[in-house]
Design an enzyme around this catalytic site. Structure first.
Site, PDB file in Angstrom:
ATOM      1  N   GLN A  82       0.842  -1.196   0.000  1.00 30.27           N
ATOM      2  CA  GLN A  82       0.000   0.000   0.000  1.00 30.27           C
ATOM      3  C   GLN A  82       0.879   1.248   0.000  1.00 30.27           C
ATOM      4  O   GLN A  82       0.368   2.361  -0.044  1.00 30.27           O
ATOM      5  CB  GLN A  82      -0.903  -0.021   1.242  1.00 30.27           C
ATOM      6  N   HIS A 100      -1.372   1.212  -4.566  1.00 32.82           N
ATOM      7  CA  HIS A 100      -1.822   2.611  -4.637  1.00 32.82           C
ATOM      8  C   HIS A 100      -0.947   3.477  -5.537  1.00 32.82           C
ATOM      9  O   HIS A 100      -0.976   4.699  -5.448  1.00 32.82           O
ATOM     10  CB  HIS A 100      -1.874   3.204  -3.223  1.00 32.82           C
TER      11      HIS A 100
END
Ligand SMILES: [Zn+2]
Length: 275
Positions: A82, A100
């Site tokens: 992430q 992300h």
């Protein structure tokens, strides 16, 4: 393996960043806001001007290196992070999905041109000398946001080719993770023996959903995180410790257990902090 901000904290990247790389103590900038409001872009880039050098100069730590060693030894099929700092890749991991996105790349929303973040940094510094002069007053954690009049003077970067709006290649709040990225992780979870979560409280659904999938498929979930996580109820193993202590020890243990065709041992520095 699914990793979060806790992995990069020992590398000097604060954990109070959101998944888009924004500093959370100022209000996070929403995806739609970035696209539609020039002032949101000015706010983003003024923070990013001082925040980017922190990311760019950060170095991988023992947790990143241990995960890279575990991949080399064949224990990790896919690492999903992430984080947007690319420290896993710099530590030597190859099978990585940047869930992300990545802060080191910027894209033109009009013509699709890819621009290095360093190029954008030089433009920001050239076009906004007043911001640089603010020095310590403009801190990367957003504590001292700019006054409206200062913000209005910020010159946001544009595409050199078409003068279009440029955006970091990251998923902002309110934005969506590209479908093919999610599909690749779903496939990896389905093929995996187990899921290891490291350094994330799983507050963001985009990561938590893979835990739910693993649980649904009957895959054991292990979690290494100092604090509670959203998936604690789904896990068969919880280690409430910092990743940079546990992972090097785990890597060392797995090397010991490997037979004669074992890969070369990792560098001793990997074990320095082992508990
Ligand atoms: Zn363009």
């Amino acid at each position: 393996v699914l990793t979060g901000a806790g992995l990069s904290a020992p590398s000097g990247i604060p954990t109070y960043r959101d998944q888009a790389g924004n500093w959370l103590r100022g209000s996070p900038i929403q995806h739609r806001e970035f696209l539609t409001e020039p002032s949101a872009r000015q706010r983003y880039w003024s923070r990013s001007l001082v925040g980017w050098p922190v990311i760019a100069s950060a170095q991988p730590n023992d947790a990143h290196r241990a995960l890279a060693a575990l991949e080399r030894a064949g224990h990790i099929d896919l690492l999903v992070t992430q984080n947007v700092d690319r420290l896993h890749q710099r530590a030597g991991s190859h099978r990585v999905v940047d869930l992300h996105g990545r802060l080191d790349r910027v894209q033109c929303l009009s013509c699709g041109a890819a621009i290095g973040r360093d190029v954008i940094q030089r433009e920001l510094e050239r076009d906004n000398p007043a911001l640089l002069q603010l020095g310590g007053a403009l801190r990367p954690d957003g504590d001292a946001d700019l006054a409206d009049c200062q913000l209005a003077a910020v010159i946001a970067p544009h595409c050199r080719a078409c003068n279009g709006i440029v955006m970091p290649d990251v998923v902002f709040f309110g934005g969506t993770v590209p479908h093919e990225r999610v599909a690749r992780v779903n496939e990896a979870v389905a093929a995996a023996d187990a899921l290891l979560v490291v350094g994330s409280s799983l507050k963001v659904f985009s990561g938590f959903r893979f835990c739910r999938l693993a649980a649904r498929l009957g895959k054991p979930i292990a979690i290494i995180n100092p604090g509670p996580t959203r998936a604690d109820d789904l896990a068969v193993l919880r280690i409430a410790q910092c990743a940079e202590r546990v992972l090097p020890a785990l890597a060392a243990r797995l090397y010991q257990d490997t037979s004669a065709d074992a890969p070369p041992a990792p560098t001793p520095s990997l074990f320095n902090n082992a508990p």
